[in-house]
Scaffold this motif. Structure first.
Motif, PDB file in Angstrom:
ATOM      1  N   TYR A 199       0.795  -1.288  -0.102  1.00 40.74           N
ATOM      2  CA  TYR A 199      -0.161   0.096  -0.164  1.00 40.74           C
ATOM      3  C   TYR A 199       1.184   0.970   0.095  1.00 40.74           C
ATOM      4  CZ  TYR A 199       0.608  -0.524   5.059  1.00 40.74           C
ATOM      5  OH  TYR A 199       1.752   0.220   6.866  1.00 40.74           O
ATOM      6  N   GLY A 200       0.688   2.451  -0.082  1.00 39.80           N
ATOM      7  CA  GLY A 200       1.148   3.885  -0.620  1.00 39.80           C
ATOM      8  C   GLY A 200       1.346   4.551  -1.977  1.00 39.80           C
ATOM      9  N   THR A 201       1.227   5.478  -1.882  1.00 41.21           N
ATOM     10  CA  THR A 201       1.537   5.814  -3.326  1.00 41.21           C
ATOM     11  C   THR A 201       2.408   5.547  -4.083  1.00 41.21           C
ATOM     12  OG1 THR A 201       3.551   7.036  -2.736  1.00 41.21           O
ATOM     13  CG2 THR A 201       1.474   7.848  -1.883  1.00 41.21           C
ATOM     14  N   ASN A 202       3.437   4.421  -3.575  1.00 40.04           N
ATOM     15  CA  ASN A 202       4.099   3.195  -4.885  1.00 40.04           C
ATOM     16  C   ASN A 202       4.216   1.760  -4.758  1.00 40.04           C
ATOM     17  OD1 ASN A 202       5.483   3.043  -6.846  1.00 40.04           O
ATOM     18  ND2 ASN A 202       7.104   2.308  -5.334  1.00 40.04           N
ATOM     19  N   GLY A 203       1.980   1.999  -4.192  1.00 41.32           N
ATOM     20  CA  GLY A 203       1.648   0.492  -4.130  1.00 41.32           C
ATOM     21  C   GLY A 203       0.757   0.406  -5.245  1.00 41.32           C
ATOM     22  N   ALA A 204      -0.151  -1.113  -4.922  1.00 45.65           N
ATOM     23  CA  ALA A 204      -0.521  -1.974  -5.667  1.00 45.65           C
ATOM     24  C   ALA A 204      -2.100  -1.081  -6.180  1.00 45.65           C
ATOM     25  CB  ALA A 204      -1.374  -3.391  -4.951  1.00 45.65           C
ATOM     26  N   ALA A 205      -2.156  -0.520  -5.494  1.00 47.45           N
ATOM     27  CA  ALA A 205      -3.609   0.555  -5.744  1.00 47.45           C
ATOM     28  C   ALA A 205      -3.243   1.299  -6.477  1.00 47.45           C
ATOM     29  CB  ALA A 205      -4.862   1.314  -4.877  1.00 47.45           C
ATOM     30  N   TYR A 206      -2.655   2.610  -6.080  1.00 47.79           N
ATOM     31  CA  TYR A 206      -2.270   3.651  -7.080  1.00 47.79           C
ATOM     32  C   TYR A 206      -1.314   3.445  -8.272  1.00 47.79           C
ATOM     33  CZ  TYR A 206      -3.434   7.058  -2.955  1.00 47.79           C
ATOM     34  OH  TYR A 206      -4.530   7.320  -2.313  1.00 47.79           O
ATOM     35  N   ILE A 207      -0.621   2.507  -8.568  1.00 46.38           N
ATOM     36  CA  ILE A 207       0.388   2.153  -9.095  1.00 46.38           C
ATOM     37  C   ILE A 207      -0.213   1.585 -10.348  1.00 46.38           C
ATOM     38  CG2 ILE A 207       2.819   1.598  -9.980  1.00 46.38           C
ATOM     39  CD1 ILE A 207       2.410   3.948  -8.761  1.00 46.38           C
ATOM     40  N   TYR A 208      -1.345   0.136  -9.828  1.00 51.91           N
ATOM     41  CA  TYR A 208      -2.149  -0.421 -11.575  1.00 51.91           C
ATOM     42  C   TYR A 208      -3.593  -0.144 -11.272  1.00 51.91           C
ATOM     43  CZ  TYR A 208       2.868  -2.242 -10.738  1.00 51.91           C
ATOM     44  OH  TYR A 208       4.829  -2.631 -10.482  1.00 51.91           O
ATOM     45  N   GLY A 209      -3.676   0.041  -9.711  1.00 54.45           N
ATOM     46  CA  GLY A 209      -5.714   0.122  -9.431  1.00 54.45           C
ATOM     47  C   GLY A 209      -5.909   0.943 -11.382  1.00 54.45           C
ATOM     48  N   PRO A 210      -5.582   2.148 -11.447  1.00 55.46           N
ATOM     49  CA  PRO A 210      -6.561   2.646 -12.820  1.00 55.46           C
ATOM     50  C   PRO A 210      -6.564   2.078 -13.913  1.00 55.46           C
ATOM     51  CG  PRO A 210      -4.290   4.233 -11.469  1.00 55.46           C
ATOM     52  CD  PRO A 210      -4.615   3.224 -10.966  1.00 55.46           C
ATOM     53  N   GLN A 211      -5.224   0.808 -13.910  1.00 56.82           N
ATOM     54  CA  GLN A 211      -5.352   0.011 -15.269  1.00 56.82           C
ATOM     55  C   GLN A 211      -6.622  -0.676 -15.370  1.00 56.82           C
ATOM     56  OE1 GLN A 211      -1.225  -1.194 -15.224  1.00 56.82           O
ATOM     57  NE2 GLN A 211      -1.831  -3.756 -15.104  1.00 56.82           N
ATOM     58  N   LYS A 212      -6.735  -1.073 -14.220  1.00 56.75           N
ATOM     59  CA  LYS A 212      -7.558  -2.157 -13.389  1.00 56.75           C
ATOM     60  C   LYS A 212      -9.461  -1.887 -13.469  1.00 56.75           C
ATOM     61  CE  LYS A 212      -4.444  -4.799 -11.398  1.00 56.75           C
ATOM     62  NZ  LYS A 212      -3.617  -5.183  -9.682  1.00 56.75           N
ATOM     63  N   GLY A 213      -9.840   0.314 -14.321  1.00 55.61           N
ATOM     64  CA  GLY A 213     -10.805   0.687 -13.511  1.00 55.61           C
ATOM     65  C   GLY A 213     -10.993   1.345 -12.002  1.00 55.61           C
ATOM     66  N   ALA A 214      -9.966   1.468 -11.876  1.00 55.69           N
ATOM     67  CA  ALA A 214     -10.468   2.573 -10.673  1.00 55.69           C
ATOM     68  C   ALA A 214     -10.124   3.428 -10.986  1.00 55.69           C
ATOM     69  CB  ALA A 214      -9.155   2.214  -9.530  1.00 55.69           C
ATOM     70  N   THR A 215     -10.964   4.543 -10.494  1.00 52.61           N
ATOM     71  CA  THR A 215     -11.004   5.827 -10.239  1.00 52.61           C
ATOM     72  C   THR A 215      -9.979   6.092  -9.426  1.00 52.61           C
ATOM     73  OG1 THR A 215     -13.317   5.950  -8.710  1.00 52.61           O
ATOM     74  CG2 THR A 215     -13.208   5.540 -11.397  1.00 52.61           C
ATOM     75  N   PRO A 216      -9.883   7.504  -9.362  1.00 56.72           N
ATOM     76  CA  PRO A 216      -9.107   8.143  -8.071  1.00 56.72           C
ATOM     77  C   PRO A 216      -9.520   7.980  -7.071  1.00 56.72           C
ATOM     78  CG  PRO A 216      -8.715   9.563 -10.288  1.00 56.72           C
ATOM     79  CD  PRO A 216     -10.187   8.421 -10.224  1.00 56.72           C
ATOM     80  N   GLU A 217     -11.316   8.015  -6.661  1.00 54.74           N
ATOM     81  CA  GLU A 217     -11.475   7.924  -5.401  1.00 54.74           C
ATOM     82  C   GLU A 217     -12.106   6.606  -4.954  1.00 54.74           C
ATOM     83  OE1 GLU A 217     -13.016  11.013  -7.435  1.00 54.74           O
ATOM     84  OE2 GLU A 217     -13.669   9.106  -8.290  1.00 54.74           O
ATOM     85  N   MET A 218     -11.686   5.283  -6.331  1.00 54.94           N
ATOM     86  CA  MET A 218     -11.736   4.203  -5.730  1.00 54.94           C
ATOM     87  C   MET A 218      -9.739   3.538  -5.325  1.00 54.94           C
ATOM     88  SD  MET A 218     -12.895   1.186  -8.395  1.00 54.94           S
ATOM     89  CE  MET A 218     -14.051   2.114  -8.726  1.00 54.94           C
ATOM     90  N   VAL A 219      -9.209   4.445  -6.068  1.00 48.61           N
ATOM     91  CA  VAL A 219      -8.529   4.059  -5.507  1.00 48.61           C
ATOM     92  C   VAL A 219      -8.137   3.847  -4.493  1.00 48.61           C
ATOM     93  CG1 VAL A 219      -5.289   5.083  -5.683  1.00 48.61           C
ATOM     94  CG2 VAL A 219      -6.654   4.421  -7.468  1.00 48.61           C
ATOM     95  N   ASP A 220      -8.149   5.193  -3.565  1.00 46.83           N
ATOM     96  CA  ASP A 220      -7.626   5.710  -2.200  1.00 46.83           C
ATOM     97  C   ASP A 220      -8.970   4.655  -1.148  1.00 46.83           C
ATOM     98  OD1 ASP A 220      -6.551   8.545  -3.146  1.00 46.83           O
ATOM     99  OD2 ASP A 220      -8.480   9.316  -2.755  1.00 46.83           O
ATOM    100  N   GLU A 221      -9.530   4.578  -1.632  1.00 48.68           N
ATOM    101  CA  GLU A 221     -10.204   3.066  -1.008  1.00 48.68           C
ATOM    102  C   GLU A 221      -9.957   1.879  -1.081  1.00 48.68           C
ATOM    103  OE1 GLU A 221     -15.088   0.861  -0.729  1.00 48.68           O
ATOM    104  OE2 GLU A 221     -14.485   2.346  -1.941  1.00 48.68           O
ATOM    105  N   LEU A 222      -9.434   1.518  -2.194  1.00 47.70           N
ATOM    106  CA  LEU A 222      -8.863   0.501  -2.753  1.00 47.70           C
ATOM    107  C   LEU A 222      -7.302   0.463  -1.662  1.00 47.70           C
ATOM    108  CD1 LEU A 222      -9.303  -0.168  -5.882  1.00 47.70           C
ATOM    109  CD2 LEU A 222     -10.193  -1.655  -4.365  1.00 47.70           C
ATOM    110  N   ASP A 223      -6.701   1.803  -1.492  1.00 55.88           N
ATOM    111  CA  ASP A 223      -5.875   1.310  -1.069  1.00 55.88           C
ATOM    112  C   ASP A 223      -5.503   1.799   0.592  1.00 55.88           C
ATOM    113  OD1 ASP A 223      -2.147   2.259  -0.880  1.00 55.88           O
ATOM    114  OD2 ASP A 223      -3.399   3.817   0.605  1.00 55.88           O
TER     115      ASP A 223
END
Length: 380
Positions: A199-223
């Protein structure tokens, strides 16, 4: 004259096996007396199952498992020649290509099918697993896979959680008491070429979440979910998932394999080269031909041609690399042990034409024939 051909796939065009065959054909047209061995290779991502099954004379297995959104999908994995090792690409069960762009949602997608593939291979007698990470549509930290393997996850009310990255923040307790004994006997070698934390700004959600369909709000929640999950695990087991290099791979599968399943995260290329025993095969080789779709300064950073060239360099074996596109950079391709490199494209064409399988196959054959003719003259 003994020549070893070990091409990586030219993604979007030819598989490793197809590329090897095209080069072999061209070399034999130049000199039918060449002694040629082909070894399919991969980097731990797409094509890993095919490469290792072919290299070890293993077998392919198909199984119907739970897909990333809960619908059944047919996934393929391999059992290697010794019949004790299974090789699985996680994308077969939870990969991006399974879903349409509109279906992508890492809050909902699950790795449950990966666990089902492991169970299927266990039933066939496998106890050693090679796992290729990459291309997953998930961000559930491998919790879905663990659920399939017998782990249970409960919320504050004692209810079992559902599927997907959006469920991680509900977890308050993990129960591993119902894991089958077979699962405890398994060893995992995991091809992982990223160093992202969980997790974190270099973690799974922030780095790879968008290419999996995550919106910015979703990225925060996933992280937040990944962070919460890691906190539960360290409190309950003492295992610090965040400290594992590569924990963020494949939406957190790296963390689960290394932290909870005691798997060993390894360079994908090195793992494949070890399994195929490439270094042993080089003992009587006079020339190596390798390559991939594009050669550039990044090739030296863990790509298959560089790994092959470095092994060949130990025996002072010359290495020729072929690619559709070549851009030498920093570090130079020569630094990885490549003796010479060539682009197979003969003239100006569109990318679509250049990547057409029949065109690529002919370009590899033609280039290999010319290399064979020159090599035959030079070695007289």
């Amino acid at each position: 004259m003994n020549i070893l051909i070990a091409m990586d796939s030219l993604k979007g065009s030819l598989s490793s096996i197809e590329a090897n065959k095209a080069i072999e054909k061209g070399l034999l047209q130049a000199n039918p007396n060449f002694m040629i061995e082909t070894v399919p290779v991969a980097d731990g991502g797409e094509g890993t199952v095919e490469a290792l099954v072919q290299a070890t004379h293993g077998q392919f297995v198909e199984a119907v498992v739970t897909g990333p959104l809960g619908k059944p999908v047919t996934a393929k994995y391999g059992i290697l020649g010794g019949l004790e090792t299974a090789v699985i690409e996680v994308a077969e069960a939870c990969g991006l290509p399974i879903l349409s762009r509109e279906e992508l949602n890492p809050k909902l997608t699950t790795t449950y099918g990966v666990g089902e593939l492991i169970l299927d291979a266990l039933q066939k007698g496998c106890r050693d697993f090679i796992i290729g990470l990459g291309g997953s549509a998930t961000n559930d930290a491998g919790v879905g896979m663990l659920q399939a393997l017998g782990y249970q996850f409960f919320d504050q009310e004692g209810e079992s959680i559902g599927f997907g990255g959006g469920e991680l923040k509900r977890i308050t307790r993990m129960d591993s008491s119902k894991i089958p004994d077979q699962v405890k006997e398994v060893t995992f070698r995991v091809a992982c070429d990223v160093n992202n934390p969980l997790y974190g700004t270099n973690g799974a959600a922030y780095i790879y979440g968008p290419q999996k369909g995550a919106t910015p709000e979703m990225v925060d929640e996933l992280d937040e979910g990944l962070r919460h999950f890691a906190n539960v695990i360290i409190e309950q087991t003492g295992i610090d998932l965040q400290s594992i290099t590569g924990a963020g791979a494949a939406g957190g599968l790296g963390a689960t394999f290394a932290g909870l399943l005691k798997g060993q995260l390894q360079s994908g290329v090195q793992l494949i080269l070890d399994v195929t025993k490439l270094e042993e095969r080089l003992s009587a080789v006079d020339l190596v031909i390798t390559g991939e779709g594009k050669l550039d300064g990044q090739t030296s950073m863990g790509k298959a041609p560089a790994g092959i060239a470095q092994l060949a360099q130990k025996g002072n074996i010359p290495v020729i690399a072929l690619a559709g596109d070549v851009t030498d950079g920093n570090p130079s391709l020569y630094d990885s042990g490549i003796t010479a490199y060539f682009t197979i494209v003969s003239g100006p064409v569109s990318l679509d034409v250049a990547m057409a399988p029949d065109v690529t196959r002919e370009n590899l054959r033609r280039t290999a024939e010319q290399i064979g003719r020159v090599w035959g003259v030079a070695s007289k």
